[in-house]
Motif scaffolding. Structure first.
Motif, PDB file in Angstrom:
ATOM      1  N   MET A  16       0.823  -1.203   0.000  1.00  0.00           N
ATOM      2  CA  MET A  16       0.000   0.000   0.000  1.00  0.00           C
ATOM      3  C   MET A  16       0.862   1.261   0.000  1.00  0.00           C
ATOM      4  O   MET A  16       0.417   2.315  -0.450  1.00  0.00           O
ATOM      5  CB  MET A  16      -0.965  -0.004   1.179  1.00  0.00           C
ATOM      6  N   GLU A  48       0.280   4.211  -2.712  1.00  0.00           N
ATOM      7  CA  GLU A  48       0.008   5.610  -2.370  1.00  0.00           C
ATOM      8  C   GLU A  48       0.937   6.549  -3.125  1.00  0.00           C
ATOM      9  O   GLU A  48       0.518   7.584  -3.635  1.00  0.00           O
ATOM     10  CB  GLU A  48       0.160   5.807  -0.858  1.00  0.00           C
ATOM     11  N   THR A  63       1.827   0.600   9.452  1.00  0.00           N
ATOM     12  CA  THR A  63       1.314  -0.765   9.336  1.00  0.00           C
ATOM     13  C   THR A  63       2.014  -1.687  10.330  1.00  0.00           C
ATOM     14  O   THR A  63       1.372  -2.521  10.979  1.00  0.00           O
ATOM     15  CB  THR A  63       1.479  -1.295   7.906  1.00  0.00           C
ATOM     16  N   PRO A  76      -4.072   7.058   3.599  1.00  0.00           N
ATOM     17  CA  PRO A  76      -5.442   7.496   3.947  1.00  0.00           C
ATOM     18  C   PRO A  76      -6.195   6.521   4.843  1.00  0.00           C
ATOM     19  O   PRO A  76      -7.109   6.927   5.571  1.00  0.00           O
ATOM     20  CB  PRO A  76      -6.122   7.634   2.573  1.00  0.00           C
ATOM     21  N   LEU A  77      -5.830   5.227   4.826  1.00  0.00           N
ATOM     22  CA  LEU A  77      -6.563   4.248   5.637  1.00  0.00           C
ATOM     23  C   LEU A  77      -5.954   4.047   7.016  1.00  0.00           C
ATOM     24  O   LEU A  77      -6.514   3.302   7.834  1.00  0.00           O
ATOM     25  CB  LEU A  77      -6.607   2.901   4.902  1.00  0.00           C
ATOM     26  N   LEU A  78      -4.810   4.680   7.297  1.00  0.00           N
ATOM     27  CA  LEU A  78      -4.164   4.520   8.599  1.00  0.00           C
ATOM     28  C   LEU A  78      -3.782   5.890   9.141  1.00  0.00           C
ATOM     29  O   LEU A  78      -2.690   6.388   8.872  1.00  0.00           O
ATOM     30  CB  LEU A  78      -2.919   3.629   8.475  1.00  0.00           C
ATOM     31  N   LYS A  79      -4.679   6.484   9.883  1.00  0.00           N
ATOM     32  CA  LYS A  79      -4.441   7.818  10.432  1.00  0.00           C
ATOM     33  C   LYS A  79      -3.962   7.684  11.877  1.00  0.00           C
ATOM     34  O   LYS A  79      -4.733   7.232  12.741  1.00  0.00           O
ATOM     35  CB  LYS A  79      -5.714   8.658  10.356  1.00  0.00           C
TER      36      LYS A  79
END
Length: 340
Positions: A75, A79, A250, A280-283
């Motif tokens: 990912m 990105e 991650t 964007p999926l791990l803030k």
């Protein structure tokens, strides 16, 4: 909408519009922006065959994509690629992605550079003393590197984050909080950014008369599952680290899962810092305990690499423009004083 119709709409010659869309410097900035906006509003796309005949350029950027397991479903690369592709499309450039096994990567680059199908090449996953840089310099084709290569000649165009400085600053924060047993969950061994991050940790520890313990260091693909397994190993030791640096959010996600299963709290029992690529999926601020990070956007880096490479293609830049971005240290609740 074709070129003739766009010319009539704007009251500009077809030549001026073509030059504006292709970044020619003789078109002033105001006119270029006006043309780009009109092309966007009307959905106009230049005919690539006509552009190739007129300019000798294909309007394509090439890259070789490693197919090794460590890079699959990455990912982080996705990105970066979204930013690269977005900016390339804004300049009416296409992406040509060539999958290749790492053992055949240099052959793939030779084919790509000599095929006539691309105007420039983007190079990723930089390694220490990476031979691909010298290979690309031997070709008559613009290229741009994301990252750097420790030990390689420095005369090449790149954009990189100051990974050593970022992890030096993060380690100094932990040392100032009283931690002297510090672990590192790093990315895959042999890549340049993992080498530099480890060097930053070691530099800070050395200043305090400490060393990075071999049993507190792990190199791996950057997934949450591997983060969990590596954290389990570190915490199972007789004298486990009280603070952990993670090469990605991650990895930190898996590390926190390990802490939760053991009834330990980030920032209180074990301090955590991770590098935040702004996925964007791990803030990090939305983690159960907001995560302290070193932060630098991969998407923004992708946009900037595309800008730099397209400039090299369009304006025949020969000087190796180099940018080194400083990562921001964002302190949140996952870091705290070393437990007594």
């Amino acid at each position: 909408m074709n070129l003739k119709q766009l010319s009539q709409l704007l009251g500009l010659s077809q030549t001026t519009i073509s030059r504006a869309l292709n970044g020619y410097p003789e078109v002033n900035a105001e006119t270029r922006q006006r043309v780009l906006q009109a092309a966007k509003d009307t959905g106009y796309r230049p005919n690539l065959t006509a552009r190739r005949l007129a300019t000798g350029k294909t309007g394509s950027i090439g890259l070789v994509m490693p197919t090794a397991p460590a890079h699959q479903s990455d990912m982080h690369f996705g990105e970066f690629l979204s930013g690269l592709g977005e900016e390339a499309a804004r300049h009416s450039f296409h992406m040509l992605i060539m999958p290749a096994d790492p053992s055949n990567e240099e052959d793939a680059l030779r084919w790509l550079a000599g095929s006539g199908n691309v105007d420039g090449i983007y190079l990723a996953y930089m390694r220490e003393r990476d031979p691909r840089i010298a290979l690309l310099k031997s070709f008559n084709i613009p290229f741009m590197v994301h990252g750097r290569s420790f030990g390689a000649d420095a005369d090449y165009p790149f954009l990189d984050v100051d990974n050593e400085g970022a992890f030096y600053d993060a380690t100094k924060l932990l040392l100032q909080l009283g931690h002297n047993r510090i672990g590192l969950l790093n990315g895959p061994e042999g890549l340049d950014f993992t080498y530099r991050r480890k060097a930053g940790v070691e530099k800070a520890l050395t200043e305090y008369g400490l060393a990075l313990r071999a049993d507190c260091l792990r190199h791996s693909a950057m997934t949450d599952e591997i983060g969990f397994l590596n954290m389990e190993e570190l915490l199972s030791q007789k004298n486990p680290p009280t603070a952990i640096l993670c090469a990605s959010t991650t990895l930190a996600l898996g590390a926190i899962r390990s802490l939760n299963q053991r009834g330990l709290k980030p920032g209180k029992d074990v301090s955590l810092i991770a590098h935040d690529d702004v996925l964007p999926l791990l803030k990090p601020h939305n983690f159960s305990v907001p995560l302290t990070t070193t932060r630098s956007s991969l998407r923004a880096a992708g946009i900037r690499v595309a800008q730099r490479l397209i400039n090299r293609i369009s304006f025949d830049e020969v000087e190796p423009v180099q940018e080194l971005w400083k990562a921001e240290l964002v302190v949140r609740a996952s870091t705290g004083p070393a437990p007594v």
